[in-house]
Design a protein around this motif. Structure first.
Motif, PDB file in Angstrom:
ATOM      1  N   UNK A   1       0.798  -1.225   0.000  1.00 21.57           N
ATOM      2  CA  UNK A   1       0.000   0.000   0.000  1.00 21.57           C
ATOM      3  C   UNK A   1       0.835   1.282   0.000  1.00 21.57           C
ATOM      4  N   UNK A   2       2.166   1.177  -0.182  1.00 18.48           N
ATOM      5  CA  UNK A   2       2.968   2.383  -0.362  1.00 18.48           C
ATOM      6  C   UNK A   2       3.172   2.685  -1.838  1.00 18.48           C
ATOM      7  N   UNK A   3       2.522   1.905  -2.678  1.00 19.36           N
ATOM      8  CA  UNK A   3       2.622   2.154  -4.119  1.00 19.36           C
ATOM      9  C   UNK A   3       2.138   3.569  -4.423  1.00 19.36           C
ATOM     10  N   UNK A   4       2.875   4.273  -5.233  1.00 21.22           N
ATOM     11  CA  UNK A   4       2.541   5.646  -5.571  1.00 21.22           C
ATOM     12  C   UNK A   4       3.182   6.674  -4.665  1.00 21.22           C
ATOM     13  N   UNK A   5       3.806   6.219  -3.557  1.00 20.64           N
ATOM     14  CA  UNK A   5       4.502   7.148  -2.665  1.00 20.64           C
ATOM     15  C   UNK A   5       5.966   7.266  -3.087  1.00 20.64           C
ATOM     16  N   UNK A   6       6.601   8.353  -2.679  1.00 21.32           N
ATOM     17  CA  UNK A   6       8.041   8.490  -2.851  1.00 21.32           C
ATOM     18  C   UNK A   6       8.742   7.653  -1.778  1.00 21.32           C
ATOM     19  N   UNK A   7       9.883   7.098  -2.114  1.00 20.76           N
ATOM     20  CA  UNK A   7      10.633   6.316  -1.125  1.00 20.76           C
ATOM     21  C   UNK A   7      12.086   6.761  -1.108  1.00 20.76           C
ATOM     22  N   UNK A   8      12.654   6.745   0.100  1.00 20.37           N
ATOM     23  CA  UNK A   8      14.038   7.164   0.298  1.00 20.37           C
ATOM     24  C   UNK A   8      14.732   6.175   1.229  1.00 20.37           C
ATOM     25  N   UNK A   9      15.863   5.678   0.800  1.00 18.07           N
ATOM     26  CA  UNK A   9      16.698   4.863   1.674  1.00 18.07           C
ATOM     27  C   UNK A   9      17.528   5.797   2.544  1.00 18.07           C
ATOM     28  N   UNK A  10      17.449   5.582   3.846  1.00 17.96           N
ATOM     29  CA  UNK A  10      18.174   6.443   4.788  1.00 17.96           C
ATOM     30  C   UNK A  10      19.234   5.626   5.509  1.00 17.96           C
ATOM     31  N   UNK A  11      20.478   6.094   5.421  1.00 15.10           N
ATOM     32  CA  UNK A  11      21.604   5.500   6.133  1.00 15.10           C
ATOM     33  C   UNK A  11      22.075   6.526   7.159  1.00 15.10           C
ATOM     34  N   UNK A  12      21.989   6.178   8.426  1.00 18.71           N
ATOM     35  CA  UNK A  12      22.426   7.130   9.452  1.00 18.71           C
ATOM     36  C   UNK A  12      23.940   7.306   9.442  1.00 18.71           C
TER      37      UNK A  12
END
Length: 897
Positions: A114-125
């Protein structure tokens, strides 16, 4: 875009993760829906790791069996170990791994459908020190720098509701000319650079319009206090709104400050229109009436800064919520730091992020335990060295009112080889890491200054232990001035600073030292008087001279201290030769801190003092004390568990917490039947009992140091009890010291030794009972961070004892029962020829050795020679006087039997 070869992708897809861990992570994220403003998915478990090939192509041939399953945070390195009692330590000589190079991580995970259509970002601390990231074979990007958070846009490559494969190449190769890391700071330093994904990794989903996640790892929100008055404060908030859609959009931007009770203390609303694939900024000026100020440790009050984006229909689109303290900081060059107009005494420590057994891959609870231990000691400031630290320590500092010095990893060197200027790539990396530091820590009220470097003023005297550049003398000023200007552009309110090693005190004879301290608004001095050079008493005049040089510039002392080992002890901290040599007695570390603090507390122009260091830490440039590859200057051990004696010195001086601590508690097997007992106590009255007998009561001990001289011990167990009187009752500390029958009968002194040398036949104590003279060693000084090479000495079975000596004109007053005592003196001539050193020895006023020429009597230097005689002790004392007639008198060991 570039892709991983298909064969490698097939290999990745064939990997099997732990199903239970995968379902748990997926279900946790599924509880958030696509209707939420922002969804975060932790990528903690189920990673596969391999230290190995340089390239993805080489990785294809690696069988699955060679990979290990790990959780993130993770590092493949383990650095530093204590040499004594290995069974009691986590790190040992057998399990340390200091290999630096390329490590590979891969993870199969399934994001919710259900996150289809959202922007996604991989975050590396953080990923140390270069990270290259692929998702499902698509190269997302490379980040160069091992300490800051970074995010990569994964929208196009992500497959919602299906299994995805994430691959990360991490490279912590030691920088060298032509290496992959040659242009990535730090180039060197007195600390080990661990490799790996050592801070958390996560996946963030947002709407097409959102607060900017691609702005140097920031929250996209920047807040600062612009004015404070009794009736109100003004807080300016700049919000970056990003539009990743193909259409222009208009949103409502709401900025709020919410107090601790959940009430809105101030807010502002405005509309923001953002063009497609671009960023727009909204600036809000929020008025807060009768603000509750962030007043450091006295009252670290925090509001919550909430920034929301909403659609025309009032549907929440995105939201950021961070703690925020309303405060203003002023630095006065003569009176120090003022917070909201009130003076703050900054009692600080330096802090490295590694610990035994975990390296840099610590958990938030580890950081919280460290910070709690610092606060218990009375710390009010932390210097986060020598790189950007994670959010946990900043959040804790905000919560508890500690002031923070933030720093980028420009340490000691900025060129390699004979290059006289930094490369363009390195300059850009320095700028990038400064941008990331300021962007990510901008909103923390605890952060009071940005540091652009540490000890880059060695000049051509840079020590070999951190990597001498062959005598070239590059000029650091152009790079420093560039970074200083950038910091002011990014944050006009906070001052800049840096730490120097060498201004007015070059560390090598004849070295040319660049003056860097004048570049920044503030300055910090790393000075080790009494440890690496000179005497502790020289610190005060040196600081006064620096202050006179730039009287308008606020100054701090940013490093001072000494190495110390809890397993190495001295009977007299003033008895040793060349303090920085090995071994390193816990008592000498205490002495240096006592002497330094006595000076520092009386320098009102210092805006802060930061002792070095809070904890022992990994450094593969060192072999010292009881440790290998550990910098032993911490006042807590590498496992972050055992507080060394100086910790309690500061606790007694910096806090009102009832504190009573017996020094040398771990020096349990005593060498002498007479000892001084030192207790750190902030009690109005402190008493000492030995074996139940009251030795004495001392009131209001100066600088919280109580000393009972010449306390007599008995053979066997001696129960030592110190007790302090406080308003709420007594506080006690106790230990037990043991005295052998042999030590009770014989006094065996290893002259010139801070820690007594080992002997196969006898148990010597370190140098004490002396008046005058200086300590020396035939081995000479060791290199900085390294032990001296032992020298062969003839005609002795105790070379460690014979190697040290006391020289000059001096006297020993040795406690002894009245009556006749045999005395044995051991002499070793370090280097003089016959006829160059002649002296007499007197025992209780009688000449017992006349016109001794050690070189002639022994047949040459580095040969042990002994003289024996008897002496009648009077008034409980054997007095031995060494009187030179030519050169200095000398003695290596004294035995009073």
């Amino acid at each position: 875009m570039p892709r991983i070869p298909c064969l490698l992708m097939i290999c990745f897809l064939l990997l099997t993760l732990d199903d239970q861990a995968q379902r748990s992570a997926t279900n946790e994220t599924q509880r958030s829906t696509a209707n939420d403003a922002r969804v975060e998915m932790s990528l903690r478990d189920g990673w596969r790791f391999k230290f190995g090939p340089e390239s993805a192509t080489e990785l294809q041939t690696e069988p699955d069996a060679t990979w290990t399953t790990v959780s993130v945070p993770h590092t493949w390195n383990r650095a530093g170990y204590y040499k004594d009692a290995p069974a009691s330590h986590i790190n040992t000589a057998q399990n340390v791994v200091t290999t630096q190079g390329v490590g590979w991580y891969k993870l199969a995970f399934t994001p919710p459908a259900n996150v289809s259509g959202m922007e996604s970002f991989l975050q590396f601390d953080a990923a140390s020190r270069i990270a290259t990231v692929w998702l499902n074979g698509t190269l997302l990007g490379t980040h160069r720098g091992g300490f800051s958070r970074f995010r990569l846009d994964s929208t196009a490559a992500l497959k919602p509701g299906r299994e995805n494969t994430l691959t990360v190449k991490v490279d912590n190769t030691k920088p060298a000319l032509g290496s992959s890391t040659a242009d990535v700071l730090p180039l060197t330093g007195d600390f080990f650079v661990y490799g790996g994904l050592y801070r958390p990794v996560s996946l963030i989903f947002t709407k097409k319009m959102h607060l900017d996640l691609t702005d140097y790892g920031s929250s996209g929100v920047y807040a600062k206090t612009t004015s404070i008055a009794s009736a109100g404060a003004q807080v300016q908030v700049r919000a970056r709104v990003r539009n990743d859609s193909e259409q222009s959009g208009t949103l409502m931007l709401r900025t709020m400050l919410v107090d601790a009770q959940g009430k809105i203390a101030g807010q502002q609303e405005q509309t923001v229109t953002v063009a497609p694939a671009s960023v727009a900024e909204g600036i809000a000026n929020v008025a807060v009436t009768h603000p509750h100020l962030w007043q450091g440790v006295d009252d670290p009050y925090l509001y919550r800064l909430v920034v929301e984006l909403s659609s025309k229909s009032s549907q929440l689109v995105d939201r950021v919520s961070v703690p925020f303290g309303i405060r203003q900081v002023r630095f006065d060059p003569n009176q120090g730091l003022f917070l909201n107009g009130k003076h703050v005494a900054v009692h600080g420590v330096g802090y490295h992020q590694d610990r035994e057994g975990k390296g840099w891959a610590s958990q938030p609870e580890d950081v919280a335990a460290d910070e709690a231990m610092m606060r218990e000691m009375g710390v009010t400031g932390i210097r986060l060295t020598h790189y950007q630290h994670g959010q946990p320590i900043h959040d804790l500092a905000d919560r508890d009112g500690l002031v923070v010095w933030d720093e980028i990893p420009l340490v000691s060197q900025w060129t390699l080889g004979d290059h006289s200027e930094p490369t363009a790539a390195l300059r850009e990396n320095a700028r990038q890491q400064l941008r990331e530091l300021i962007a990510q820590d901008f909103n923390h009220p605890s952060v009071v200054t940005w540091s652009i470097g540490n000890e880059i003023d060695f000049g051509n005297g840079i020590p070999g232990f951190v990597g001498n550049n062959g005598g070239a003398l590059p000029d650091p000023l152009p790079l420093l001035k560039e970074l200083n200007q950038l910091a002011h552009e990014l944050d006009p309110l906070r001052p800049t600073t840096l730490a120097t090693c060498c201004e007015q005190h070059a560390l090598a004879p004849g070295a040319t030292v660049p003056i860097t301290g004048a570049v920044t608004d503030l300055s910090g001095a790393n000075r080790y008087f009494g440890w690496y050079y000179d005497k502790p008493s020289d610190l005060g005049p040196h600081l006064d001279s620096l202050h006179r040089t730039r009287p308008a510039q606020p100054m701090a002392v940013t490093e001072y201290g000494a190495g110390g080992a809890i397993s190495l002890h001295s009977d007299n901290a003033l008895g040793g030769a060349e303090s920085r040599n090995r071994p390193q007695a816990e008592e000498y570390e205490s002495y240096i801190h006592e002497q330094n603090w006595s000076t520092l507390q009386n320098k009102p122009y210092l805006w802060g003092t930061f002792l070095w260091n809070s904890f022992d830490f990994g450094s593969t440039t060192r072999s010292e004390g009881n440790a290998q590859d550990i910098n032993t200057k911490g006042i807590v051990t590498f496992d972050h568990k055992h507080r060394k004696d100086p910790y309690f010195f500061y606790k007694a001086n910096w806090t009102n917490t009832p504190t009573v601590h017996i020094n040398s508690s771990l020096y349990t097997e005593r060498a002498y039947r007479v000892a001084d007992v030192r207790v750190y106590s902030n009690a109005s009255k402190t008493s000492l009992k030995v074996n139940g007998k009251l030795i004495g009561v001392l009131a209001d001990c100066p600088e919280r140091i109580c000393v009972w001289k010449n306390v007599v011990l008995v053979p066997g167990a001696n129960k030592i009890l110190a007790s302090g009187t406080f308003a709420k009752g007594e506080v006690e500390d106790r230990t037990e010291w043991h005295l052998s029958e042999a030590a009770a009968k014989n006094t065996l002194i290893d002259c010139g030794a801070l820690v007594a040398g080992a002997s196969d036949e006898k148990h010597f104590g370190s140098d004490t009972f002396f008046e005058g003279g200086t300590a020396g060693s035939v081995s000479g000084p060791g290199g900085r961070g390294r032990a001296p090479a032992p020298v062969s000495i003839a005609h002795t079975s105790s070379p460690e004892v014979a190697a040290t000596y006391r020289a000059g004109s001096f006297t020993y007053r040795v406690p002894a029962g009245d009556g006749k005592h045999p005395v044995v003196l051991t002499f070793v001539e370090p280097s003089l020829h016959p006829g160059e050193r002649i002296f007499d020895v007197f025992a209780n006023g009688q000449k017992v050795v006349a016109d001794l020429d050690v070189a002639a009597a022994a047949g040459g230097p580095l040969t042990a020679y002994q003289r024996q005689f008897e002496v009648n002790a009077r008034d409980g004392m054997v007095i031995l006087e060494f009187r030179p007639t030519k050169g200095d008198a000398i003695v290596s060991a004294i035995e009073v039997q």
